[in-house]
Design a protein around this motif. Structure first.
Motif, PDB file in Angstrom:
ATOM      1  N   VAL A   1      42.235  57.845  55.933  1.00 23.67           N
ATOM      2  CA  VAL A   1      43.579  58.172  56.377  1.00 23.67           C
ATOM      3  C   VAL A   1      44.111  56.975  57.138  1.00 23.67           C
ATOM      4  CG1 VAL A   1      44.977  59.669  57.864  1.00 23.67           C
ATOM      5  CG2 VAL A   1      43.044  60.637  56.590  1.00 23.67           C
ATOM      6  N   GLY A   2      45.252  56.440  56.721  1.00 28.37           N
ATOM      7  CA  GLY A   2      45.889  55.364  57.458  1.00 28.37           C
ATOM      8  C   GLY A   2      45.046  54.118  57.608  1.00 28.37           C
ATOM      9  N   VAL A   3      44.249  53.790  56.574  1.00 29.03           N
ATOM     10  CA  VAL A   3      43.392  52.608  56.625  1.00 29.03           C
ATOM     11  C   VAL A   3      43.721  51.689  55.465  1.00 29.03           C
ATOM     12  CG1 VAL A   3      41.029  51.739  56.574  1.00 29.03           C
ATOM     13  CG2 VAL A   3      41.496  53.950  57.630  1.00 29.03           C
ATOM     14  N   THR A   4      43.951  50.427  55.757  1.00 32.73           N
ATOM     15  CA  THR A   4      44.092  49.411  54.727  1.00 32.73           C
ATOM     16  C   THR A   4      42.839  48.555  54.779  1.00 32.73           C
ATOM     17  OG1 THR A   4      46.479  49.353  55.054  1.00 32.73           O
ATOM     18  CG2 THR A   4      45.492  47.486  53.888  1.00 32.73           C
ATOM     19  N   ASP A   5      42.161  48.416  53.638  1.00 30.45           N
ATOM     20  CA  ASP A   5      40.889  47.695  53.558  1.00 30.45           C
ATOM     21  C   ASP A   5      41.080  46.549  52.567  1.00 30.45           C
ATOM     22  OD1 ASP A   5      38.312  46.806  53.097  1.00 30.45           O
ATOM     23  OD2 ASP A   5      37.514  48.766  52.543  1.00 30.45           O
ATOM     24  N   THR A   6      41.114  45.309  53.072  1.00 29.31           N
ATOM     25  CA  THR A   6      41.365  44.142  52.242  1.00 29.31           C
ATOM     26  C   THR A   6      40.172  43.201  52.294  1.00 29.31           C
ATOM     27  OG1 THR A   6      43.709  44.298  52.818  1.00 29.31           O
ATOM     28  CG2 THR A   6      42.952  42.218  51.841  1.00 29.31           C
ATOM     29  N   THR A   7      39.585  42.894  51.129  1.00 24.08           N
ATOM     30  CA  THR A   7      38.515  41.907  51.094  1.00 24.08           C
ATOM     31  C   THR A   7      39.137  40.533  51.300  1.00 24.08           C
ATOM     32  OG1 THR A   7      37.158  43.260  49.631  1.00 24.08           O
ATOM     33  CG2 THR A   7      36.663  40.904  49.706  1.00 24.08           C
ATOM     34  N   ILE A   8      38.691  39.833  52.327  1.00 21.24           N
ATOM     35  CA  ILE A   8      39.227  38.511  52.650  1.00 21.24           C
ATOM     36  C   ILE A   8      38.508  37.442  51.837  1.00 21.24           C
ATOM     37  CG2 ILE A   8      39.509  36.818  54.496  1.00 21.24           C
ATOM     38  CD1 ILE A   8      39.549  39.204  56.451  1.00 21.24           C
ATOM     39  N   ALA A   9      37.196  37.563  51.728  1.00 20.54           N
ATOM     40  CA  ALA A   9      36.388  36.600  50.985  1.00 20.54           C
ATOM     41  C   ALA A   9      35.089  37.272  50.593  1.00 20.54           C
ATOM     42  CB  ALA A   9      36.092  35.369  51.847  1.00 20.54           C
ATOM     43  N   ALA A  10      34.483  36.811  49.506  1.00 17.67           N
ATOM     44  CA  ALA A  10      33.179  37.315  49.069  1.00 17.67           C
ATOM     45  C   ALA A  10      32.412  36.182  48.408  1.00 17.67           C
ATOM     46  CB  ALA A  10      33.347  38.482  48.101  1.00 17.67           C
ATOM     47  N   ILE A  11      31.106  36.198  48.600  1.00 19.64           N
ATOM     48  CA  ILE A  11      30.230  35.211  47.993  1.00 19.64           C
ATOM     49  C   ILE A  11      29.185  35.960  47.194  1.00 19.64           C
ATOM     50  CG2 ILE A  11      28.532  33.382  48.413  1.00 19.64           C
ATOM     51  CD1 ILE A  11      29.923  32.971  51.164  1.00 19.64           C
ATOM     52  N   ASP A  12      29.058  35.666  45.915  1.00 21.73           N
ATOM     53  CA  ASP A  12      28.013  36.263  45.100  1.00 21.73           C
ATOM     54  C   ASP A  12      26.724  35.546  45.448  1.00 21.73           C
ATOM     55  OD1 ASP A  12      26.266  37.224  43.225  1.00 21.73           O
ATOM     56  OD2 ASP A  12      27.583  36.890  41.507  1.00 21.73           O
ATOM     57  N   VAL A  13      25.956  36.119  46.374  1.00 22.30           N
ATOM     58  CA  VAL A  13      24.772  35.439  46.882  1.00 22.30           C
ATOM     59  C   VAL A  13      23.646  35.360  45.854  1.00 22.30           C
ATOM     60  CG1 VAL A  13      25.251  35.829  49.304  1.00 22.30           C
ATOM     61  CG2 VAL A  13      23.963  37.545  48.033  1.00 22.30           C
ATOM     62  N   SER A  14      23.757  36.100  44.761  1.00 21.76           N
ATOM     63  CA  SER A  14      22.730  36.000  43.723  1.00 21.76           C
ATOM     64  C   SER A  14      22.815  34.654  43.007  1.00 21.76           C
ATOM     65  CB  SER A  14      22.845  37.145  42.722  1.00 21.76           C
ATOM     66  OG  SER A  14      24.042  37.040  41.980  1.00 21.76           O
ATOM     67  N   LYS A  15      23.958  33.966  43.149  1.00 19.33           N
ATOM     68  CA  LYS A  15      24.133  32.665  42.516  1.00 19.33           C
ATOM     69  C   LYS A  15      23.882  31.513  43.494  1.00 19.33           C
ATOM     70  CE  LYS A  15      27.293  34.483  39.131  1.00 19.33           C
ATOM     71  NZ  LYS A  15      28.658  34.652  38.724  1.00 19.33           N
ATOM     72  N   ALA A  16      23.402  31.852  44.680  1.00 22.20           N
ATOM     73  CA  ALA A  16      23.104  30.837  45.688  1.00 22.20           C
ATOM     74  C   ALA A  16      21.614  30.928  46.040  1.00 22.20           C
ATOM     75  CB  ALA A  16      23.976  31.084  46.920  1.00 22.20           C
ATOM     76  N   PRO A  17      21.068  29.904  46.666  1.00 20.93           N
ATOM     77  CA  PRO A  17      19.629  29.887  46.949  1.00 20.93           C
ATOM     78  C   PRO A  17      19.229  30.698  48.188  1.00 20.93           C
ATOM     79  CG  PRO A  17      20.609  27.873  47.733  1.00 20.93           C
ATOM     80  CD  PRO A  17      21.705  28.637  47.033  1.00 20.93           C
ATOM     81  N   PHE A  18      19.747  31.918  48.334  1.00 25.35           N
ATOM     82  CA  PHE A  18      19.448  32.738  49.498  1.00 25.35           C
ATOM     83  C   PHE A  18      18.384  33.792  49.245  1.00 25.35           C
ATOM     84  CE2 PHE A  18      24.170  32.006  50.197  1.00 25.35           C
ATOM     85  CZ  PHE A  18      23.977  30.908  51.008  1.00 25.35           C
TER      86      PHE A  18
ATOM     87  N   GLY B   1      21.549  40.132  43.557  1.00 22.57           N
ATOM     88  CA  GLY B   1      22.310  41.339  43.308  1.00 22.57           C
ATOM     89  C   GLY B   1      23.233  41.761  44.436  1.00 22.57           C
ATOM     90  N   ARG B   2      23.539  40.880  45.353  1.00 29.36           N
ATOM     91  CA  ARG B   2      24.412  41.238  46.474  1.00 29.36           C
ATOM     92  C   ARG B   2      25.579  40.261  46.594  1.00 29.36           C
ATOM     93  NH1 ARG B   2      22.455  45.051  50.176  1.00 29.36           N
ATOM     94  NH2 ARG B   2      20.308  45.609  49.758  1.00 29.36           N
TER      95      ARG B   2
END
Length: 162
Positions: free
Chosen positions: A53-70, A74-75
């Motif tokens: 209710v009355g919430v705006t949820d905006t993804t600001i940035a995301a990193i596909d960590v499965s493509k990085a050496p972390f 799958g996250r």
């Protein structure tokens, strides 16, 4: 000063994560909304079926960590901005598989956690670590908008929990 062009979204995203992490590190002593020791207990609250209710949820940035050496296959490491209007509700959700850190940018919001029998009040400048042992929901009981920044490790892209 850093300068990024349109093609360097990852660079801007990493810079934003670093800025928020740095702000969170300085804000750690301000973790005010902790459950009092005498109120902590398992299953202090039942799950509630609330809708956003009355919430705006905006993804600001995301990193596909499965493509990085972390080694976090799958996250996605993502940062979101949640704007919670007066009376707004962030519905019941779990962090069993999605750890998160919340930074309260402005306003005051109440958290109803599964492991605390009293509501927790979080104010601007507070930082909240959302770990696998908590399920909860949030409500803006005030008359001003609340702004939160959330950084989490999302595993299931179809998970639309806040």
């Amino acid at each position: 000063m850093f300068h990024f062009n349109k093609e360097s979204r990852l660079g801007r995203g990493l810079l934003l994560v670093a800025v928020v992490a740095g702000a969170a590190a300085f804000a750690l002593p301000a973790v005010a909304g902790e459950c009092p020791a005498d109120q902590k207990k398992a299953n202090a609250r039942e799950a509630v079926d609330l809708k956003p209710v009355g919430v705006t949820d905006t993804t600001i940035a995301a990193i596909d960590v499965s493509k990085a050496p972390f080694n976090i296959d799958g996250r996605n490491f993502r940062m979101r901005k949640l704007v919670v209007e007066p009376g707004g509700i962030v519905p019941w959700h779990s962090h069993a598989d999605r750890p998160a850190i919340i930074y309260i940018v402005e306003g005051e919001i109440h958290e109803y956690a599964s492991n605390c029998s009293v509501p927790l009040v979080h104010e601007a400048g507070d930082v909240v670590a959302e770990t696998p042992d908590v399920s909860h929901w949030w409500k803006n009981l005030g008359d001003t908008t609340v702004v939160l920044l959330s950084a989490d490790l999302l595993k299931d892209e179809k998970d639309h929990n806040m």
